[in-house]
Write an enzyme that holds these catalytic residues in place. Structure first.
Site, PDB file in Angstrom:
ATOM      1  N   HIS A  88     -24.150  20.952  28.853  1.00 18.09           N
ATOM      2  CA  HIS A  88     -23.411  20.141  27.868  1.00 18.09           C
ATOM      3  C   HIS A  88     -24.088  20.124  26.234  1.00 18.09           C
ATOM      4  CE1 HIS A  88     -20.833  17.861  30.746  1.00 18.09           C
ATOM      5  NE2 HIS A  88     -21.752  18.412  31.498  1.00 18.09           N
ATOM      6  N   ASN A 161     -16.623  13.377  33.097  1.00 14.17           N
ATOM      7  CA  ASN A 161     -16.057  14.784  32.641  1.00 14.17           C
ATOM      8  C   ASN A 161     -14.328  14.484  32.356  1.00 14.17           C
ATOM      9  OD1 ASN A 161     -18.285  16.187  32.712  1.00 14.17           O
ATOM     10  ND2 ASN A 161     -18.043  17.099  34.584  1.00 14.17           N
ATOM     11  N   HIS A 352     -27.282   8.447  30.717  1.00 13.65           N
ATOM     12  CA  HIS A 352     -27.858   8.630  32.019  1.00 13.65           C
ATOM     13  C   HIS A 352     -27.096   7.694  33.067  1.00 13.65           C
ATOM     14  CE1 HIS A 352     -30.558   8.191  35.319  1.00 13.65           C
ATOM     15  NE2 HIS A 352     -31.252   7.148  35.107  1.00 13.65           N
TER      16      HIS A 352
END
Ligand code: HDE
Length: 710
Positions: A88, A161, A352
């Site tokens: 990413h 995603n 995170h």
């Protein structure tokens, strides 16, 4: 960090600080620097008199080591780069806010999901996975969709995603998967692509990837805009309400603009002609106030239904079909502000999956569990130590107090002598907060766990093909064609025939025999004889919610139209279409054969926004050609103008040809269809043009369009 109230007012049994969020954001914003009207200084605040010349012994003499100004500047420059994200790496981001529609108190105690009046600030980063930081936006790849909610109870990161499943079921396989998809190690080729041997070697040997690879071969992997993408939390999470009752939850982002994609030829060309295409659109839309929006949806499964599905809720290679568990739409996110500084905000953002708040919790999904380790670990290297949450973009708006101390790049100046707990020197502060109802401290859901220590995959994770077949069955005919083409394109680039054969025989044949047979023919592999794995009985054969054809917004808001202009063009058609598009919330640009001003049929002067070369048809959703005999004649004689229209036709876009411009259709041997519209005046085809654009592409044209050279 000392940017908040006194610790004594906050800890213990106190509720979290609920002072105005915007005040707290202002506190964070104090890190934003504006140098307007300010003197140029060194990093220690000494004003600089000469920023042009190194200190030398004489005009032509050697440079002097004592030049602390030059040395500091060059030293800082030498260290400007930090390691890019291992995956990413290519991404862009924006600020905005989230608001819940109704309190979700039945499901969760999370404060930001219970107060419809509260605007929770968010920072969202979109990304591709495979390519490095400088790679092109429009490659075939999964898109990251990571959202940081700065809630009053701490940061909640939804690191998802644009596809609802993943390649692997267990985190321990992630390094293998990433090594396989990344450029090959000997020559670092290819960039931003999965069309190479190591990727297909790995996935053809890893049947659990079948479902996700099918998504990646679908149009979902080449979105037009970030604002036209769905987002998914992928894993099953938990929500916990104030009574301590837990439900399983899947998170969905649904774009208000609808879901739509590029066509493959367009995506490839954009990667060369405008590698920043997605990034630019996000930026420009926000700058002009056309804010991208998504609704947050959740699928909720009661604890007692955990085992009632054909698949395991803990398996990240599976969706919960919306026909089985509908998506409840619970709130909206609006992105309304671009970052001021790409590095400080987008590059330093540390997402995170383990950043959660009371009312949200994890499940035992082994992929999720592994991610809980990885995301903190990776920031230690990337952001240079454990204090990365003190970087402005990562700071929560809620207060932070604990006994963690020191380490590289520490920002907080902690007062007091006790950095341990229990302590009596500082009266025991900072203290724990009990969980709700008396406090609001985080408490893990007390899930009952028992088991033998074992390295094994549950049998309930064993069905790798049924949902891939469900996805395939749910596609419209054009979407199926695109999937066949994508597999054929990628596998044709695989040098080793045995890898192509394995993918066709052992993976595709177990998804669908038509898919397998068609791809086999295109990549020089013998047609498979049949599936190698027995099909399992499923409760659903199709899920219409998976097809993008069913996910359009039904309007043309934010769509982009090229209006082709040259000398002799009919101005009234331009005025008409511009007004209409503005009314519909769409955007238009005047595109000339060059960037020079043009004179209309009525004699007035128009200045094009760009030339045809500068903004090719691939940068637009549709093309409009106003009338005017001289203009039509000039375009018919010009290669760039012809190419513009042929390319828009090939990419199945709506094209309107007004008056004399209608002759361009016969000149280019293009037959009118529901998207190639001709009329004597622009005003006669406005509604049809809008309707054709709202359908995004003229799919019925696709077989004919294949005859047009790329
Ligand atoms: Fe990530 N992933 N991931 N991932 N991921 C990273 O974290 C990882 C997975 C996702 O815009 C890294 O800060 C492991 C699934 C996004 O900054 C790293 C596993 C999903 C982003 C990492 C996964 C994602 C990342 C690299 C398997 C969708 C970009 C840099 C267990 C639900 C976030 C970083 C941003 C980034 C590890 C699987 C989404 C290395 C080990 C599944 C959107 O920590």
């Amino acid at each position: 960090m000392s940017n908040d109230k006194k610790s004594s007012e906050l800890a213990g049994t106190d509720t979290p600080d609920r002072s105005n969020t915007s005040e707290k954001i202002d506190q964070l914003e104090r890190f934003r620097e504006d140098a307007t009207d300010r003197a140029l200084t060194t990093n220690t605040g000494t004003r600089i008199a000469d920023n042009q010349n190194t200190l030398k012994a004489g005009d032509r003499g050697p440079s002097l080591l004592e030049d602390f100004i030059m040395r500091e500047k060059i030293m800082h420059f030498d260290h400007e780069r930090i390691p890019e994200r291992v995956v990413h790496a290519r991404g862009s981001a924006a600020h905005g806010y989230f608001q819940v529609y109704e309190p979700l108190s039945d499901l969760t105690k999370a404060d930001f999901l219970n107060d419809p009046s509260k605007k929770t600030p968010v920072f969202v980063r979109f990304s591709t996975v495979q390519g490095p930081r400088g790679s092109a936006d429009t490659v075939r790849d999964v898109r990251g969709f990571a959202t940081k909610f700065y809630t009053d109870e701490g940061n909640f990161d939804l690191v998802g995603n644009n596809m609802p499943v993943f390649f692997i079921q267990d985190a321990i396989k992630f390094p293998d998967f990433v090594h396989a998809v990344k450029p090959e190690p000997h020559n670092e080729i290819p960039t931003g692509q999965s069309a190479h041997d190591t990727f297909w070697d790995f996935v053809s040997l890893t049947p659990e990837s079948a479902h996700m690879v099918l998504w990646v071969m679908s149009d979902r992997a080449i979105p037009v805009h970030f604002r036209g993408m769905q987002g998914f939390g992928v894993h099953t999470f938990r929500m916990i309400n104030a009574e301590g009752k837990s439900v399983f939850v899947k998170f969905h982002w649904r774009p208000v603009s609808g879901v739509y994609s590029l066509v493959w030829d367009e995506a490839q060309k954009l990667a060369g002609k405008d590698p920043d295409f997605n990034r630019r659109m996000l930026w420009e839309d926000i700058e002009k106030g056309d804010y991208p929006e998504w609704e947050l949806g959740i699928q909720v499964v009661p604890e007692e239904d955990e085992h009632k599905f054909d698949f395991d809720l803990l398996d990240a290679t599976k969706i919960i079909p919306e026909e089985l568990v509908p998506v409840r739409v619970v709130g909206k996110m609006t992105l309304n502000r671009n970052p001021d500084n790409f590095f400080a905000e987008t590059e330093q953002a540390a997402f995170h999956i383990g950043h959660i708040v009371p009312g949200i919790d994890f499940t035992n999904d082994p992929l999720l569990q592994g991610r809980l380790f990885s995301y903190t670990d990776t920031q230690l290297l990337r952001l240079g130590g454990p204090n990365f949450n003190e970087i402005p973009i990562n700071r929560p708006v809620s207060p932070v107090h604990n006994n963690q101390r020191d380490a590289l790049h520490r920002q907080a100046i902690n007062k007091g002598r006790a950095s341990y707990e229990p302590n009596s020197i500082d009266s025991g502060w900072p203290k724990e907060t009990p969980p709700a109802p008396s406090g609001g401290g985080f408490e893990s859901y007390p899930e009952r766990v028992s088991g033998t220590k074992i390295r094994n995959r549950s049998e309930s994770f064993g069905d790798h093909f049924s949902q891939a077949t469900l996805f395939w069955n749910s596609m419209s005919p054009p979407e199926k064609e695109h999937i066949i083409s994508a597999y054929s394109f990628e596998l044709a680039k695989v040098e080793r025939l045995f890898i192509r054969e394995r993918q066709v025989n052992e993976i595709l044949a177990n998804i669908d025999m038509t898919l397998a047979t068609r791809v086999a023919k295109n990549v020089g592999v013998a047609a498979p004889t049949g599936p190698t794995v027995a099909a399992r009985k499923q409760s659903l054969n199709e899920s219409p919610a998976l097809s993008q054809v069913n996910l359009l917004a039904g309007n043309i808001k934010s769509r982009k139209v090229a209006i082709l202009v040259t000398d002799g063009v009919e101005e009234s058609d331009i005025t008409y279409i511009k007004d209409l598009l503005m009314k519909e919330g769409a955007m238009s640009k005047l595109i000339g054969m060059s960037a020079s001003p043009v004179t209309t049929a009525g004699g007035s002067e128009l200045i094009p926004d760009a030339s045809m070369e500068g903004l090719p048809s691939i940068a637009f959703d549709a093309v409009f050609v106003p009338g005017g005999a001289a203009a039509a004649k000039a375009m018919a004689a010009d290669g760039n103008a012809q190419h513009y229209l042929l390319e828009a036709y090939k990419h199945l876009k709506a094209i309107a040809l007004c008056g004399d411009a209608g002759s361009l259709a016969s000149h280019l041997r293009l037959d009118p269809d529901e998207g190639l519209l001709l009329a004597s005046k622009g005003g006669e085809l406005g509604d049809k043009f809008v309707a054709a654009m709202a359908k995004h592409r003229v799919w019925a044209r696709e077989p004919k369009a294949k005859a047009i050279p790329a």
